[in-house]
Enzyme design. Structure first.
Site, short mmCIF file in Angstrom:
data_model
loop_
_atom_site.label_atom_id
_atom_site.label_comp_id
_atom_site.label_asym_id
_atom_site.label_seq_id
_atom_site.Cartn_x
_atom_site.Cartn_y
_atom_site.Cartn_z
CD GLU A 178 1.80 -5.52 8.45
OE1 GLU A 178 2.08 -6.75 8.44
OE2 GLU A 178 2.51 -4.66 7.91
CG HIS A 199 -0.19 0.07 2.52
ND1 HIS A 199 0.34 1.24 3.02
CD2 HIS A 199 0.10 -0.90 3.44
CE1 HIS A 199 0.93 1.00 4.19
NE2 HIS A 199 0.80 -0.29 4.46
#
Length: 286
Positions: A134, A22
């Site tokens: 994550e 990202h």
């Protein structure tokens, strides 16, 4: 001869090309000056910064100019705000026009930003997958919102694989262990083999990518291993090919051609019995 030293050969239908971490989120920016800021709920499910959106714009230009955009068949994203914003910004269909038949990938102003709506037209399908999130636990920036909150913001992203509306994986006092995130990475790779698509864009996180890619390349030349294992920067795209050496997937070849149409005599030129066969044909012709 066993083959070229250091080379590997696999059937095309047993391979998939994976193309992204990202862009910069507000938690990344805060962590640059104070790592303790990552423990603050101010950065819960952090969105992209203005710089992050600029990184998205530049990567979108790159994937368009290099032809990657037209090749991608599926976009898989972690169901966090920063990854979904990155995914739709890079691989989405451009500015959304009201009153068109297809819903937008992202509505205007998602995550307290001023970005315009993004269309779902002319782009691959998008799917949110929990496995590529994550590290679970402790840091609020890694906790997701409820799926019922995300759906109105990202109407055209498929959340059907997310089993719970609320984030039940994240715990405030337990951080996922490194071996656990690596095992989750392995499970994610195995899940990819259940997909029919061969060109897949994966928008995930630095920690997840680090521990997942560390599972691979240890039998390669050091320079290749380093290229696989090095950490991702924000909004970095790295294209890699994975091969299904254990026949996990069930894909059938789509480009192979069986040959022998129409059928005819087919004797290999290196056949050990070629001389015998030639003698038999000579005798048969007498």
């Amino acid at each position: 001869m066993d083959g070229f030293v250091g080379s590997s050969l696999y059937p095309l239908h047993r391979c998939k090309t994976l193309h992204v971490r990202h862009a910069q989120g507000f938690h990344n920016l805060a962590g640059l000056t104070d790592e303790k800021a990552l423990f603050s709920y101010e950065y819960f499910d952090a969105s992209l910064t203005p710089l992050g959106w600029k990184q998205v714009e530049n990567l979108r230009k790159h994937v368009t100019e290099t032809g990657i955009f037209s090749k991608v068949e599926l976009v898989v994203t972690s169901p966090l705000l920063r990854t979904m914003q990155t995914a739709v910004g890079v691989f989405g269909g451009g500015d959304y026009i009201d009153h068109v038949a297809s819903p937008p990938l992202m509505v205007a102003g998602s995550g307290n930003n001023s970005h315009a709506s993004i269309s779902s037209s002319g782009c691959p399908p998008f799917m949110a997958v929990e496995l590529c999130r994550e590290h679970w636990g402790v840091l609020p920036c890694d906790k997701r919102r409820s799926i019922s909150e995300y759906r109105p913001i990202f109407p055209a992203i498929d959340f059907s694989l997310t089993e719970t509306d609320e984030d039940t994986s994240w715990q405030p006092d337990v951080r996922e262990k490194e071996e656990e995130i690596a095992a989750r990475g392995r499970a994610f790779i195995n899940w990819l083999w259940t997909r029919k698509e061969n060109e897949i864009a994966i928008v995930s996180h630095g920690g997840f990518l680090r521990h997942t890619l560390a599972l691979f390349g240890n039998d390669c030349h050091p320079s290749i291993r380093e290229a696989i294992h090095k950490d991702f920067t924000n909004c970095e795209l790295r294209s890699m090919v994975i091969a299904d050496r254990s026949a996990i997937g069930t894909d059938l070849p789509t480009t192979d051609y069986p040959g022998g149409i129409p059928r005819g005599l087919d004797i290999p030129s290196d056949c050990e019995d070629l001389e015998i066969l030639e003698n038999e044909e000579t005798l048969a012709s007498l």
